[in-house]
Design a protein around this motif. Structure first.
Motif, mmCIF file in Angstrom:
data_model
loop_
_atom_site.group_PDB
_atom_site.id
_atom_site.type_symbol
_atom_site.label_atom_id
_atom_site.label_comp_id
_atom_site.label_asym_id
_atom_site.label_seq_id
_atom_site.Cartn_x
_atom_site.Cartn_y
_atom_site.Cartn_z
ATOM 1 N N GLU A 7 0.861 -1.184 0.000
ATOM 2 C CA GLU A 7 0.000 0.000 0.000
ATOM 3 C C GLU A 7 0.894 1.230 0.000
ATOM 4 N N ILE A 8 0.644 2.123 -0.962
ATOM 5 C CA ILE A 8 1.471 3.314 -1.135
ATOM 6 C C ILE A 8 0.575 4.537 -1.206
ATOM 7 N N LYS A 9 0.922 5.564 -0.443
ATOM 8 C CA LYS A 9 0.207 6.837 -0.522
ATOM 9 C C LYS A 9 0.865 7.648 -1.631
ATOM 10 N N VAL A 10 0.039 8.116 -2.563
ATOM 11 C CA VAL A 10 0.549 8.877 -3.708
ATOM 12 C C VAL A 10 -0.508 9.909 -4.107
ATOM 13 N N ASP A 11 -0.068 11.100 -4.477
ATOM 14 C CA ASP A 11 -0.997 12.165 -4.862
ATOM 15 C C ASP A 11 -1.673 11.832 -6.187
ATOM 16 N N ILE A 12 -3.000 11.904 -6.179
ATOM 17 C CA ILE A 12 -3.790 11.664 -7.386
ATOM 18 C C ILE A 12 -4.633 12.914 -7.601
ATOM 19 N N ASP A 13 -4.193 13.762 -8.512
ATOM 20 C CA ASP A 13 -4.856 15.044 -8.712
ATOM 21 C C ASP A 13 -5.985 14.992 -9.736
ATOM 22 N N CYS A 14 -5.840 14.144 -10.748
ATOM 23 C CA CYS A 14 -6.829 14.125 -11.826
ATOM 24 C C CYS A 14 -6.856 12.743 -12.483
ATOM 25 N N GLU A 15 -7.731 12.590 -13.461
ATOM 26 C CA GLU A 15 -7.838 11.319 -14.182
ATOM 27 C C GLU A 15 -6.563 11.012 -14.964
ATOM 28 N N LYS A 16 -5.903 12.054 -15.459
ATOM 29 C CA LYS A 16 -4.659 11.859 -16.204
ATOM 30 C C LYS A 16 -3.583 11.276 -15.286
ATOM 31 N N CYS A 17 -3.513 11.785 -14.047
ATOM 32 C CA CYS A 17 -2.554 11.258 -13.063
ATOM 33 C C CYS A 17 -2.880 9.803 -12.727
ATOM 34 N N LYS A 18 -4.160 9.535 -12.533
ATOM 35 C CA LYS A 18 -4.602 8.180 -12.206
ATOM 36 C C LYS A 18 -4.194 7.207 -13.310
ATOM 37 N N ALA A 20 -1.776 7.598 -15.523
ATOM 38 C CA ALA A 20 -0.314 7.495 -15.574
ATOM 39 C C ALA A 20 0.208 6.557 -14.484
ATOM 40 N N ILE A 21 -0.372 6.635 -13.288
ATOM 41 C CA ILE A 21 0.043 5.769 -12.180
ATOM 42 C C ILE A 21 -0.262 4.312 -12.505
ATOM 43 N N MET A 22 -1.479 4.058 -12.961
ATOM 44 C CA MET A 22 -1.879 2.684 -13.282
ATOM 45 C C MET A 22 -1.001 2.104 -14.394
ATOM 46 N N GLU A 23 -0.733 2.898 -15.410
ATOM 47 C CA GLU A 23 0.083 2.435 -16.534
ATOM 48 C C GLU A 23 1.518 2.149 -16.092
ATOM 49 N N ALA A 24 2.079 3.027 -15.262
ATOM 50 C CA ALA A 24 3.463 2.853 -14.810
ATOM 51 C C ALA A 24 3.618 1.593 -13.960
ATOM 52 N N VAL A 25 2.671 1.349 -13.072
ATOM 53 C CA VAL A 25 2.785 0.207 -12.160
ATOM 54 C C VAL A 25 2.514 -1.114 -12.876
ATOM 55 N N THR A 26 1.560 -1.127 -13.794
ATOM 56 C CA THR A 26 1.240 -2.378 -14.486
ATOM 57 C C THR A 26 2.346 -2.828 -15.437
ATOM 58 N N GLU A 27 3.277 -1.950 -15.765
ATOM 59 C CA GLU A 27 4.408 -2.324 -16.619
ATOM 60 C C GLU A 27 5.420 -3.200 -15.885
ATOM 61 N N LEU A 28 5.396 -3.169 -14.555
ATOM 62 C CA LEU A 28 6.370 -3.924 -13.768
ATOM 63 C C LEU A 28 6.101 -5.423 -13.838
ATOM 64 N N GLU A 29 7.179 -6.190 -13.824
ATOM 65 C CA GLU A 29 7.058 -7.645 -13.841
ATOM 66 C C GLU A 29 6.646 -8.134 -12.456
ATOM 67 N N GLY A 30 5.709 -9.059 -12.416
ATOM 68 C CA GLY A 30 5.267 -9.639 -11.150
ATOM 69 C C GLY A 30 4.038 -8.987 -10.551
ATOM 70 N N ILE A 61 7.542 9.014 -12.916
ATOM 71 C CA ILE A 61 6.457 9.839 -13.461
ATOM 72 C C ILE A 61 6.178 11.039 -12.543
ATOM 73 N N ASN A 62 7.212 11.434 -11.791
ATOM 74 C CA ASN A 62 7.181 12.622 -10.929
ATOM 75 C C ASN A 62 6.153 12.546 -9.803
ATOM 76 N N LYS A 63 5.971 11.366 -9.238
ATOM 77 C CA LYS A 63 5.121 11.197 -8.066
ATOM 78 C C LYS A 63 6.015 10.972 -6.860
ATOM 79 N N LYS A 64 5.514 11.331 -5.688
ATOM 80 C CA LYS A 64 6.270 11.156 -4.448
ATOM 81 C C LYS A 64 5.597 10.057 -3.627
ATOM 82 N N PRO A 65 6.010 8.801 -3.841
ATOM 83 C CA PRO A 65 5.362 7.696 -3.134
ATOM 84 C C PRO A 65 5.797 7.588 -1.676
#
Length: 114
Positions: A7-18, A20-30, A61-65
């Motif tokens: 579980e990670i706290k991350v700023d989600i300002d808009c749908e575009k941010c959401k 970008a976050i989903m796309e970045a994380v789903t690229e990871l293996e596992g 993607i310039n987020k502060k997790p």
């Protein structure tokens, strides 16, 4: 590797941010499951990936997790066994050959059971 829930706290300002976050994380293996609670700003990731890799991917993607927790995923609730349920009534299936047909003769005497 073992499956873990991060579980990670991350700023989600808009749908575009959401997105970008989903796309970045789903690229990871596992990564098996990704969910994002926009109201609480919490990203939940389940899989065999390294938590550090998830945080680094978000930094790209310039987020502060801020990692809140890392642990085993919640086990699914066991489904009750219908055979152990005292109120369980098995279904009865009838086929046409199980039916009984009673025909009376015109005179009213006797019958035929098929």
């Amino acid at each position: 590797m073992t499956t873990k829930k991060i579980e990670i706290k991350v700023d989600i300002d808009c749908e575009k941010c959401k997105h970008a976050i989903m796309e970045a994380v789903t690229e990871l293996e596992g990564v098996n499951i990704v969910s994002l609670d926009q109201e609480k700003s919490i990203l939940t990731v389940v899989g065999t990936m390294d938590p550090v890799c998830v945080a680094e991917q978000l930094k790209k993607i310039n987020k502060k997790p801020v990692v809140i927790s890392v642990g085993p995923p919640k086990k699914p609730d066991p489904k009750p066994d219908p055979k152990k349920d005292p109120c369980f009534i098995p279904y009865c299936y009838y086929t046409p050959r199980d039916m009984v047909s009673v025909n009376t003769y015109e005179s009213g005497s006797g019958c035929t059971i098929v």
